[in-house]
Write a protein that holds these residues in place. Structure first.
Motif, PDB file in Angstrom:
ATOM      1  N   LEU A 129       0.831  -1.201   0.000  1.00  0.00           N
ATOM      2  CA  LEU A 129       0.000   0.000   0.000  1.00  0.00           C
ATOM      3  C   LEU A 129       0.866   1.251   0.000  1.00  0.00           C
ATOM      4  N   ALA A 130       1.931   1.239   0.793  1.00  0.00           N
ATOM      5  CA  ALA A 130       2.820   2.394   0.872  1.00  0.00           C
ATOM      6  C   ALA A 130       3.461   2.689  -0.474  1.00  0.00           C
ATOM      7  N   ALA A 131       4.030   1.661  -1.094  1.00  0.00           N
ATOM      8  CA  ALA A 131       4.767   1.866  -2.340  1.00  0.00           C
ATOM      9  C   ALA A 131       3.851   2.342  -3.467  1.00  0.00           C
ATOM     10  N   VAL A 132       2.714   1.691  -3.637  1.00  0.00           N
ATOM     11  CA  VAL A 132       1.850   2.020  -4.770  1.00  0.00           C
ATOM     12  C   VAL A 132       1.201   3.388  -4.589  1.00  0.00           C
ATOM     13  N   THR A 133       0.666   3.654  -3.396  1.00  0.00           N
ATOM     14  CA  THR A 133      -0.039   4.925  -3.213  1.00  0.00           C
ATOM     15  C   THR A 133       0.916   6.114  -3.253  1.00  0.00           C
ATOM     16  N   ALA A 134       2.111   5.956  -2.719  1.00  0.00           N
ATOM     17  CA  ALA A 134       3.046   7.087  -2.667  1.00  0.00           C
ATOM     18  C   ALA A 134       3.745   7.331  -3.998  1.00  0.00           C
ATOM     19  N   GLY A 139      -2.787  12.006 -11.823  1.00  0.00           N
ATOM     20  CA  GLY A 139      -2.299  12.198 -13.183  1.00  0.00           C
ATOM     21  C   GLY A 139      -1.386  11.104 -13.674  1.00  0.00           C
ATOM     22  N   SER A 140      -1.026  10.180 -12.797  1.00  0.00           N
ATOM     23  CA  SER A 140      -0.153   9.083 -13.208  1.00  0.00           C
ATOM     24  C   SER A 140      -0.983   7.886 -13.654  1.00  0.00           C
ATOM     25  N   LEU A 141      -0.317   6.959 -14.333  1.00  0.00           N
ATOM     26  CA  LEU A 141      -0.938   5.716 -14.783  1.00  0.00           C
ATOM     27  C   LEU A 141      -0.302   4.544 -14.056  1.00  0.00           C
ATOM     28  N   ILE A 142      -1.136   3.653 -13.526  1.00  0.00           N
ATOM     29  CA  ILE A 142      -0.667   2.415 -12.909  1.00  0.00           C
ATOM     30  C   ILE A 142      -1.062   1.265 -13.820  1.00  0.00           C
ATOM     31  N   VAL A 143      -0.092   0.490 -14.262  1.00  0.00           N
ATOM     32  CA  VAL A 143      -0.351  -0.701 -15.074  1.00  0.00           C
ATOM     33  C   VAL A 143      -0.202  -1.905 -14.158  1.00  0.00           C
ATOM     34  N   SER A 144      -1.269  -2.656 -13.978  1.00  0.00           N
ATOM     35  CA  SER A 144      -1.298  -3.725 -12.979  1.00  0.00           C
ATOM     36  C   SER A 144      -1.590  -5.075 -13.624  1.00  0.00           C
ATOM     37  N   ASP A 145      -0.762  -6.074 -13.310  1.00  0.00           N
ATOM     38  CA  ASP A 145      -0.975  -7.429 -13.809  1.00  0.00           C
ATOM     39  C   ASP A 145      -2.270  -8.003 -13.243  1.00  0.00           C
ATOM     40  N   ALA A 146      -3.011  -8.720 -14.081  1.00  0.00           N
ATOM     41  CA  ALA A 146      -4.305  -9.271 -13.683  1.00  0.00           C
ATOM     42  C   ALA A 146      -4.195 -10.294 -12.561  1.00  0.00           C
ATOM     43  N   GLY A 147      -3.005 -10.870 -12.356  1.00  0.00           N
ATOM     44  CA  GLY A 147      -2.846 -11.884 -11.319  1.00  0.00           C
ATOM     45  C   GLY A 147      -2.278 -11.360 -10.022  1.00  0.00           C
ATOM     46  N   ASN A 148      -2.189 -10.049  -9.877  1.00  0.00           N
ATOM     47  CA  ASN A 148      -1.539  -9.470  -8.703  1.00  0.00           C
ATOM     48  C   ASN A 148      -2.250  -9.796  -7.394  1.00  0.00           C
ATOM     49  N   HIS A 149      -1.468  -9.754  -6.313  1.00  0.00           N
ATOM     50  CA  HIS A 149      -1.986  -9.998  -4.969  1.00  0.00           C
ATOM     51  C   HIS A 149      -2.959  -8.900  -4.557  1.00  0.00           C
ATOM     52  N   ALA A 150      -3.853  -9.244  -3.643  1.00  0.00           N
ATOM     53  CA  ALA A 150      -4.870  -8.299  -3.185  1.00  0.00           C
ATOM     54  C   ALA A 150      -4.265  -7.009  -2.646  1.00  0.00           C
ATOM     55  N   SER A 151      -3.088  -7.080  -2.021  1.00  0.00           N
ATOM     56  CA  SER A 151      -2.487  -5.872  -1.455  1.00  0.00           C
ATOM     57  C   SER A 151      -2.057  -4.899  -2.545  1.00  0.00           C
ATOM     58  N   LEU A 152      -1.565  -5.409  -3.668  1.00  0.00           N
ATOM     59  CA  LEU A 152      -1.253  -4.530  -4.793  1.00  0.00           C
ATOM     60  C   LEU A 152      -2.535  -3.949  -5.394  1.00  0.00           C
ATOM     61  N   ILE A 153      -3.556  -4.780  -5.502  1.00  0.00           N
ATOM     62  CA  ILE A 153      -4.837  -4.312  -6.033  1.00  0.00           C
ATOM     63  C   ILE A 153      -5.404  -3.202  -5.155  1.00  0.00           C
ATOM     64  N   ASP A 154      -5.345  -3.396  -3.842  1.00  0.00           N
ATOM     65  CA  ASP A 154      -5.852  -2.367  -2.936  1.00  0.00           C
ATOM     66  C   ASP A 154      -5.010  -1.101  -3.015  1.00  0.00           C
ATOM     67  N   GLY A 155      -3.697  -1.254  -3.216  1.00  0.00           N
ATOM     68  CA  GLY A 155      -2.849  -0.088  -3.408  1.00  0.00           C
ATOM     69  C   GLY A 155      -3.271   0.703  -4.630  1.00  0.00           C
ATOM     70  N   CYS A 156      -3.601  -0.012  -5.720  1.00  0.00           N
ATOM     71  CA  CYS A 156      -4.085   0.655  -6.934  1.00  0.00           C
ATOM     72  C   CYS A 156      -5.397   1.387  -6.674  1.00  0.00           C
ATOM     73  N   ARG A 157      -6.277   0.776  -5.911  1.00  0.00           N
ATOM     74  CA  ARG A 157      -7.575   1.391  -5.629  1.00  0.00           C
ATOM     75  C   ARG A 157      -7.423   2.663  -4.794  1.00  0.00           C
ATOM     76  N   LEU A 158      -6.446   2.672  -3.886  1.00  0.00           N
ATOM     77  CA  LEU A 158      -6.265   3.812  -3.001  1.00  0.00           C
ATOM     78  C   LEU A 158      -5.410   4.921  -3.614  1.00  0.00           C
ATOM     79  N   ALA A 159      -4.612   4.571  -4.615  1.00  0.00           N
ATOM     80  CA  ALA A 159      -3.738   5.567  -5.240  1.00  0.00           C
ATOM     81  C   ALA A 159      -4.572   6.585  -6.024  1.00  0.00           C
ATOM     82  N   ARG A 160      -3.994   7.768  -6.224  1.00  0.00           N
ATOM     83  CA  ARG A 160      -4.706   8.817  -6.954  1.00  0.00           C
ATOM     84  C   ARG A 160      -4.528   8.704  -8.459  1.00  0.00           C
TER      85      ARG A 160
END
Length: 402
Positions: A129-134, A139-160
């Motif tokens: 969560l820290a790494a992805v959100t910070a 204005g940025s783009l996050i490209v996320s693998d479809a098989g990623n762990h829930a913590s990465l997915i939640d980081g994407c959801r919380l990021a701006r």
């Protein structure tokens, strides 16, 4: 420090227009329907406390890849740290929660994995969560693998930043997604995916990111201690250690037999996280006992690097014997071996039958599996013997759904 609480809006008074007539519905009635749907789908989960000792069960369910959780050096490290620094961290890392032990672990972990700096957090989940959100501002783009762990997915959801999910382990899909974007971008991916144990093509993904000036965040939870030179991790094996455009997250709860997580990368990135990552700033620091255990595990692995290769060898042998029995098992790239089951219900029964026969295995069902296919999840351990491996395969084969 600010309490960072949400603002409170006073409720309207009795004469306010927002007042609604009393409802006969209880606040959480909807939970009953959710419970019924889970039961119908065979997806009810329950807590089962584990015994303090092995209790006669052969454990292929935990993530204790190097067999260190009960190692006397690790438990002694935890006890010594608790006796010196106390049972808890006492506060956030920025207030009272940092000790010299935290600094020592960060320094040695960064050196071991080949990065400039490291930051220890209370869990691997918090680290992601820290790494992805910070690192994904507005204005940025996050490209996320479809098989990623829930913590990465939640980081994407919380990021701006805006998130685009791409097909699993597909560098070309990442390229096409980055092509049309102007501005900051990051690619986020597990190094080893937790469900099937397959590895991401890290070097190829990194090359694609560099074509477009995108950062690369790699979750190495299942690679640290298993892959790379002496267990230094999948990014080190892919030649990404110390790269200025690569940030790695790890957990201390798997190969290191402890608890907690860390982010590794360039010093300026770590400094940014100290100042911008909410799961670092507002969370209580990792307990000293967990820090002491992780530091002891790291030092033991330095002395005994062969443990990493042994974990991979055990996984390969499990796969070979399971497929020889006619079972559908995914070839492991690290220490996770996945065995497909016909349905969620049969997977639960299969795991229960294994347990009754003295073998603990993981049971993954939707929504924990991205492809909707239930399976047993076996984790190789460096301390398993040949006879134990053979016994485990016999139990799994004998209890398999027919």
């Amino acid at each position: 420090m600010s309490t960072n609480r949400h603002p409170v809006t006073p409720a309207p008074g009795p004469s306010g227009a927002a007042c609604a007539p009393p409802s006969t519905r209880a606040p959480f009635d909807w939970i009953d329907e959710q419970a019924r749907l889970r039961a119908d789908a065979g997806l009810v989960r329950t807590l089962r406390p584990r015994a303090a000792a092995a209790g006669g069960l052969l454990d292929l369910a935990s993530n204790d890849y190097l067999g260190l959780t009960r190692h006397p050096e690790i438990t002694d490290g935890a006890a010594a740290a608790a006796q010196r620094w106390g049972g808890g961290a006492t506060g956030s890392r920025l207030v009272t929660g940092s000790t010299e032990l935290h600094r020592e672990l960060e320094r040695e972990l960064a050196e071991f994995c080949g990065f400039e700096a490291a930051l220890v957090l209370s869990s691997g989940y918090a680290a992601n969560l820290a790494a992805v959100t910070a690192l994904a501002p507005h204005g940025s783009l996050i490209v996320s693998d479809a098989g990623n762990h829930a913590s990465l997915i939640d980081g994407c959801r919380l990021a701006r930043g805006a998130t685009q999910v791409v097909p699993h382990t597909d560098p070309e899909a990442v390229r096409k997604t980055l092509e049309g974007h102007e501005g900051p971008a990051v690619m986020v991916s597990d190094s080893v995916f937790s469900v099937d144990g397959d590895a991401a093509p890290l070097a190829e993904l990194a090359n694609v990111c560099r074509e477009f000036g995108a950062g690369f965040i790699v979750d190495d939870a299942h690679g640290l201690g298993v892959l790379g030179d002496g267990g230094r991790g999948a990014p080190q094996a892919a030649g990404l250690a110390g790269a200025a455009d690569t940030v790695v997250t790890v957990t201390l709860s798997k190969s290191f037999g402890s608890q907690g997580g860390a982010v590794l990368g360039p010093a300026k990135v770590i400094d940014h996280l100290v100042n911008a990552a909410r799961t670092f700033i507002f969370d209580t620091g990792l307990a000293p006992a967990a820090v002491g255990a992780a530091l002891a595990a790291l030092r033991l692995l330095r002395r005994e690097p062969e443990r990493a290769a042994r974990a991979r060898q055990v996984a390969a042998e499990l796969h070979r014997l399971l497929t020889a029995e006619g079972l559908s098992a995914v070839r492991p790239d690290a220490a996770v071996v996945s065995v497909r089951a016909p349905s969620p219900e049969s997977a639960v029964r299969w795991a229960a039958d294994c347990r009754a026969a003295g073998l603990a295995v993981g049971c993954f069902r939707p929504p924990s599996v991205p492809d909707g296919i239930s399976r047993l999840r076996l984790t190789a351990r460096a301390d398993l013997t040949g006879p134990q491996i053979a016994d485990a395969v016999r139990v799994i084969s004998r209890t398999a759904p027919r």
